[in-house]
Design an enzyme around this catalytic site. Structure first.
Site, short mmCIF file in Angstrom:
data_model
loop_
_atom_site.label_atom_id
_atom_site.label_comp_id
_atom_site.label_asym_id
_atom_site.label_seq_id
_atom_site.Cartn_x
_atom_site.Cartn_y
_atom_site.Cartn_z
CE LYS A 35 42.86 43.23 30.36
NZ LYS A 35 44.13 43.85 30.78
NE ARG A 62 50.49 43.87 34.51
CZ ARG A 62 49.26 44.20 34.09
NH1 ARG A 62 48.25 44.16 34.93
NH2 ARG A 62 49.05 44.55 32.85
NE ARG A 76 47.81 48.88 26.32
CZ ARG A 76 48.85 49.60 26.73
NH1 ARG A 76 49.71 50.08 25.88
NH2 ARG A 76 49.02 49.82 28.02
CE1 TYR A 91 22.67 24.89 51.63
CE2 TYR A 91 23.44 26.56 50.09
CZ TYR A 91 23.01 25.26 50.35
OH TYR A 91 22.93 24.37 49.33
CG HIS A 122 49.47 48.71 31.51
ND1 HIS A 122 48.40 49.41 31.01
CD2 HIS A 122 48.94 47.79 32.36
CE1 HIS A 122 47.27 48.92 31.53
NE2 HIS A 122 47.57 47.95 32.35
CB CYS A 133 22.67 29.33 47.02
SG CYS A 133 21.70 29.45 48.52
CG MET A 134 27.18 27.07 42.83
SD MET A 134 27.72 25.36 42.68
CE MET A 134 28.85 25.22 44.05
CG ASP A 135 23.55 26.39 41.36
OD1 ASP A 135 24.56 26.69 40.71
OD2 ASP A 135 23.49 25.38 42.10
C1 PLP Z 1 43.90 45.25 30.67
C2 PLP Z 1 44.87 46.15 30.01
C3 PLP Z 1 44.43 47.32 29.37
C4 PLP Z 1 43.00 47.83 29.48
O1 PLP Z 1 42.85 48.46 30.74
P1 PLP Z 1 41.48 49.17 31.19
O2 PLP Z 1 41.79 49.74 32.51
O3 PLP Z 1 40.48 48.07 31.27
O4 PLP Z 1 41.14 50.16 30.16
C5 PLP Z 1 45.35 48.05 28.64
N1 PLP Z 1 46.65 47.66 28.58
C6 PLP Z 1 47.11 46.57 29.21
C7 PLP Z 1 48.56 46.21 29.12
C8 PLP Z 1 46.25 45.78 29.96
O5 PLP Z 1 46.72 44.70 30.61
#
Ligand code: PLP
Length: 407
Positions: A56, A152, A237, A281, A181, A328-330
């Site tokens: 992601k 969540r 995961r 700045y 999770h 700065c930004m860039d």
């Molecule tokens: C982002 C996420 C993960 C991965 O978590 P890490 O801490 O980056 O390993 C796994 N499961 C869910 C539901 C997540 O949102």
């Protein structure tokens, strides 16, 4: 009439020596390190489970398409993203592996998800009904998230058995997975983690007693996988640690994992500051003595956070060079370490190793008051990604898209 080039102090005009091949500021992504880290987690998962590589947020800033390809080639079985768009991007790039969308999606996105053969996470009847309505001839696969304490997304654990039984009975759906999770897998104190795990196990057992036992069960993010994946899991995961980064100080990335990203740029201008000269700045840096400084084309819009103003360090000539004044930004100005002979075009590393020195995402995160996750995901789309394999750049991704490099 030509364009007038301003005279630079202490160096050649930047246009004369900027290297060819695109923007000097770039993120180098080590695909061999991605593959190595995926194999590490495949071993961690044990013989009965596989890796769902979490890619992601553009693979935590590392570039979703190339990281996903590398992860799958290294043995990952699934990919996980947070949004339907992220999943469709991977499909558009020709990736056919199963993809789970972990975060809640809107009912209006269900059709796009089903057409893209994405597996949606669902947590209530309405969400499930939206997927069922979008399903074509074949039932659409879903995973149901169970909220065992994160607070969540997910079906609350107190009502999970009933709710999942109702969802599983809906026509047009196929319950393909159940997951939870953890809130505290990255903390040394395991008590709440263990409570969540026990709740999840109890729900799975009750559902199994009712004949509901989907093929996929998963619970462990990077930290959970590192401290010991759940016994009944078919997938783990990992996200952050696939990139060689630590979930937290209490659950650091093992030394066996390899960092994947190096953020580098080049000196665009050398400045010789006289006492009293200020930088950037707000004039927060004023030279007290003659000071040699270097300008780099990297700023907060690239993901080099403004909170690093006057605090961060970069690497120049294998030595630490302090950020002078405000980011700065860039652009950012750094001090040239004593004894380093600097020239326009010299490499500067903002994140990663140079010579024997290294700056980690953890260091930048601590200075900026955040976590390594936000350092990676903050590296913006305008920073070209140079994907490397076997010490060679094999592909480059810019705002114009992803292209392979000729051998
Ligand atoms: C982002 C996420 C993960 C991965 O978590 P890490 O801490 O980056 O390993 C796994 N499961 C869910 C539901 C997540 O949102």
């Amino acid at each position: 009439m030509g364009v007038e080039v301003p005279r630079m102090t202490g160096g050649t005009p930047p246009h004369a020596v900027m290297p060819q091949g695109g923007r000097a500021t770039r993120a180098e992504i080590d695909l061999d390190a991605v593959a190595h880290n995926v194999r590490f987690f495949a071993a961690q998962a044990g013989p009965r489970a596989g890796v769902m590589a979490v890619v992601k947020a553009n693979a935590y800033g590392h570039g979703a398409t190339m990281v996903a390809r590398a992860a799958l080639a290294a043995g990952a079985r699934w990919l996980a993203v947070a949004t339907v768009d992220e999943g469709r991007q991977l499909r558009d790039m020709g990736i056919g592996a199963p993809i789970l969308v972990l975060a809640p999606s809107a009912p209006e996105e269900a059709l796009a998800a089903v057409r893209g053969a994405l597996t949606l996470a669902v947590a209530d009847l309405d969400g499930a009904a939206a997927v069922a309505a979008a399903a074509g001839d074949a039932p659409a696969p879903i995973h149901v998230e169970i909220d065992t304490g994160l607070g969540r997304f997910g079906v609350h654990h107190t009502v999970a058995v009933e709710m999942i039984a109702r969802i599983a009975a809906l026509p047009g759906l196929r319950l393909d997975g159940l997951y939870t999770h953890f809130a505290t897998a990255d903390e040394a104190d395991r008590s709440f983690h263990d409570r969540q795990q026990a709740r999840f196990a109890a729900i799975l057992a009750e559902l199994a007693a009712r004949g509901i036992a989907p093929p996929h069960i998963h619970q462990d993010n990077s930290a959970g996988s590192l401290i010991g994946p759940g016994a009944h899991a078919t997938l783990i995961r990992p996200g952050i640690a696939l990139y060689g980064l630590s979930p937290s100080e209490e659950v650091p990335a093992p030394a066996a994992l390899r960092p994947v990203l190096r953020l580098r740029t080049r000196v665009a201008r050398v400045l010789d500051l006289a006492p009293g000269d200020s930088v950037s700045y707000g004039r927060t840096f004023v030279a007290e003595r003659p000071t040699r400084a270097a300008l780099v084309p990297l700023g907060y819009a690239d993901g080099y956070r403004r909170a690093l103003s006057g605090r961060g360090q970069m690497l120049l000539g294998g030595r630490r060079a302090p950020v002078l004044g405000r980011v700065c930004m860039d652009q950012t100005v750094i001090g040239v370490p004593d004894g380093v002979a600097v020239a326009v075009g010299d490499e500067v590393v903002a994140l990663g190793a140079q010579g024997g020195a290294a700056i980690g995402a953890d260091e930048l995160a601590a200075l900026a008051g955040t976590i390594a996750y936000e350092i990676g995901t903050g590296i913006s789309a305008r920073v070209p990604r140079h994907y490397r394999r076997g010490g060679r750049t094999v592909a480059i991704e810019t705002l114009a898209g992803l292209r392979d490099c000729a051998a």
